[in-house]
Every structure is written in C-alpha cells, then in structure tokens.
Design a protein around this motif. Structure first.
Motif: not given
Lengths: 288, 160
Positions: A9-12, A14-15, A18-19, A105-106, B20-21, B72-73, B87, B91, B95
């Motif tokens: 996942s590109k979204a993940m 990226n996240m 970022r995190t 989630p983290f 959280i995310m 997210m992006f 996408d 995700e 989750m």
C-alpha cells in the motif's frame, strides 16, 4: 540512517515514513518497496540500516522475505509493521529473524521504542567489550561546541537522573560496524535556548516554546548538528572514533531507554549547560 | 456462539485507528444511513477466518474518504486519484479488520481487503448475517461499520 519501507500500500508506505519523521527520524534516508522480492534487491543495493516490512503482500510476503534474508545470509535489521497481533504470528516472525513487531495502528512513540530495541540488541550482543569507550571530557566538549557554534557555554557537572521532561533529543553512537556505545541527550530547555540563540529569537519566545513543550525545526536542526559534532569526543582505547548513528525525538517515557540507561555497563556524565542570555538546560551523556 | 461486541465498542475500535493514524476524530451518530443514493459511498471489506467466519465492512462516504486519503498521502483532496482512494480504504479496512480480529478471535486469519465503489448493500458475502452495525460521523462525512458472521453449517438430522 537508511530506512527501507516495504508495503504493497502506497498510503501505508507514506504513513510509515511520516510517522518515522514525527518520531524524530527527519533528515534520514528512505527507500520503498512494494513487496518482499523488491525489498530483497534493495537490501543488496541500498544496504539499509533498518527494513520495516508489512506481512501480507503479493509476490513475496513479509515472512517469506525474512526467510530469504536468512537463507541468503544478508546482514540487515528487519522489523515488521503489520495487522498480525496473535502470539503465534509474533513468535513466527521473531523465529524467522524479525527484531520486533509493531501492530497497526501505531503511534510515533511505539515505532520509536521498537527501533530503539534494535540498538538494545546490539548492545547485549557485545557485552564482552563494554566500557571500552571513553568521553574526552567536558572542557573539550564545551570548547568544541563553543567554537563550532560560536556560542559561549558554561557547563557544570550535574548528578545523574533520568530525564523527566519531554520532548528531548537523543543521539545514539556506535562504531562503523558495531553495537551502541554512547548516547547523548539534550533536554528541551537546552534545545529551546540553543535554537533561540542560533536564530536570534528572544529569550521570551524561547521560554514560551519551552512552556508549550514544543520542539521547533530550528531546535531539531541545531540539536542534530551538535549531536553529530559530539561524536568526535568519543574515542576507544585503540583510538577508533564513534559515529552518530541515529537521532530520536523522544516525546514520552520509553521503558527500553530507561533500561538502557540503568544498564550496569552504563557510565553517566551529566551537565547543566548555560546558554548565556537565555537559560540553562541539561546535557546527559551515557557510555557503555 | 456469537461474539459479544456492542455497536459502541465496534465504533470505538475503528475510531481509535482513524485517530491514531490520521488524527481524524469520528463520533457516534444515530442519524439513519442515507439510502437515497444521493451521497456516494465507497466500501471496503475484509474477512476474519477462524473457527467462525466473520467479515467487516466499512462504508465510507466519498468526501470523508477523500479527506482521509489526502491525509494519508499528504496531498490536496482535489489531487487524489481513484487508485489512491482504493489504496487508502484498503489499508483502513485492513487496520479495522486487524483491530476487530484482535477483539473477537485473535487466533484467526485476516484476508486481504477488498474495495468496491458500490454501497455495502450491493456488496454481499453469501450465507452471512449481520451481527452488529454502527454509524460514525465527521464533519466531512459518515462511516458505517458492519460486522457480519458466517451462518452455522446445517446440522445433520438425527434419528427421530
């Protein structure tokens, strides 16, 4: 530090990046892969310090990737970021060579603590040569910081105590190929005063920032610079210098970090450092 | 035996992930779901397969999904492509599924998420029944969360 983030996942991806940046890993290098197969190629060509991999991915999943890393004898640290929570999954991943598992989630703190555990492991694996590194001394430290940053600093030895205010900046030092040898912590007060002085901000603005427990980009940058410069002050008996491996912005108490500071092999050299015209903060040095 | 999971708890689990995310605060709402078709929803679904089969549906209104995807992006809502929307919802569904799985059956397996641009009442998993459903809201739009379980296999008839 070089990170490789593996997720379909590109979204993940990226996240996660970022995190990591929120956790204090801004200014580090990042590469990305969509599956384990791509990650294997990048482990060889990019040689990351840490791979953060998802579990469920097409082509080659995270577990297969771990097994392949082991089969090919590749020397790389791998942590998993996954929705897999069960004890069985955790055991399977750790048996396959994962150093840690972070469940989605983290939070930035959870990710930061997991990454610190990589260094903990490095330290534990080299207990035979602990305490072989020495700090050059506070006079040289002050002289070095003062000359490099054109600051006038006064430092006084300070009784060791655990950091009690957040956030603070932490630098971790090691040999080019080895475990953790030293940590330096710059507390928020010192960061605010140094940041304000370097950017010619007023003392009042520094105190406002300190009161709000914030940590500006200027603070981050000056702390990273100072932590990098301090590496030259650590030398081994053979004269080998340490390198600054990672910097972390610590925003909450971390049990792993407390345990590392309380390690029997740890030696502490703590200072109260005054930034003239602004105020004083703490600089804590731990060597192993 | 059915798992005990209240609609409030179901909402809390998913809201926690989003908070959280993404830093998005979702809150419970009693407003009925808009079935008129005036508001477009996108649906994500994931199966939890253990001793009993479950599935989680996230029906997310398009404006809310665009908002979440933009976060997210790290991009503007008007720059987002359909692929990025899918996408992101995949995700988020993954989750949510992982967090719900942990609550109802930690020894089960999670499938890969499926995403469709249809409303959930046109995306169905045969031989399932609804266990619990809750609707969450945000000023950008709504999120309907539904947990279904597979129907029990028919027991063989014994002698009369």
């Amino acid at each position: 530090m070089k990170f490789l983030i593996v997720d379909d996942s590109k979204a993940m991806r990226n996240m996660v990046q970022r995190t990591l940046k929120q956790a204090g890993y801004d200014g580090h290098q990042y590469e990305f892969a969509e599956n384990g197969m791509q990650a294997l190629e990048l482990v060889k060509s990019y040689q990351p310090d840490l791979v953060l991999s998802d579990w469920h991915m097409p082509v080659m999943n995270g577990l297969e990737f771990l097994k392949q890393v082991k089969a090919e004898g590749l020397d790389v640290n791998v942590g998993m970021i996954t929705t897999e929570h069960s004890e069985e999954s955790i055991t399977t991943a750790l048996d396959a060579g994962a150093l840690f598992l972070v469940c989605k989630p983290f939070t930035p703190e959870q990710l930061s603590e997991a990454i610190l555990s990589v260094f903990d492991t490095a330290e534990e694996s080299e207990t035979s040569s602990t305490s072989s590194y020495e700090f050059a001394g506070h006079d040289r430290m002050i002289q070095m910081i003062s000359s490099v940053y054109n600051l006038k600093l006064n430092a006084a030895p300070f009784p060791h105590s655990k950091p009690d205010a957040f956030p603070y900046m932490l630098g971790m030092y090691s040999e080019a190929q080895g475990g953790l040898r030293a940590m330096v912590l710059l507390d928020n007060a010192l960061a605010c005063f140094l940041g304000a002085q370097q950017t010619s901000n007023s003392r009042i603005s520094a105190y406002d920032e300190l009161a709000s427990s914030s940590f500006s980009q200027d603070d981050h940058d000056i702390c990273t610079d100072i932590l990098g410069s301090l590496a030259s002050l650590f030398s081994g008996k053979s004269g080998e210098k340490l390198e600054l491996r990672t910097t972390h912005l610590i925003t909450t108490p971390l049990a792993k970090l407390d345990a590392m500071m309380a390690s029997p092999s740890a030696t502490h050299l703590d200072y109260m450092v005054e930034v003239p015209g602004y105020g004083a903060g703490r600089l804590l040095i731990t060597t192993f | 035996m059915d798992v005990t999971l209240s609609d409030t708890k179901l909402g809390e689990i998913v809201a926690h992930s989003w908070n959280i995310m993404l830093g998005i605060d979702l809150s419970n709402t009693d407003t009925p779901v808009d079935d008129s078709g005036n508001e477009k929803y996108v649906t994500g679904c994931i199966s939890i397969v253990g001793g009993i089969k479950y599935a989680v549906f996230l029906d997310c209104s398009l404006p809310l999904l665009k908002h979440a995807t933009a976060l997210m992006f790290d991009m503007g809502e008007d720059e987002i492509t359909d692929e990025e929307l899918e996408d992101a919802l995949g995700e988020l569904t993954n989750m949510a599924g992982g967090a719900i799985q942990q609550t109802i059956d930690s020894n089960s397996q999670l499938s890969l998420p499926v995403v469709t641009d249809a409303r959930s009442h046109t995306l169905k998993i045969p031989a399932t029944r609804k266990l619990v459903e809750t609707k969450m809201t945000h000023d950008k739009g709504d999120l309907l969360i539904t947990l279904v379980r597979g129907k029990d296999a028919r027991k063989p008839r014994g002698p009369k």
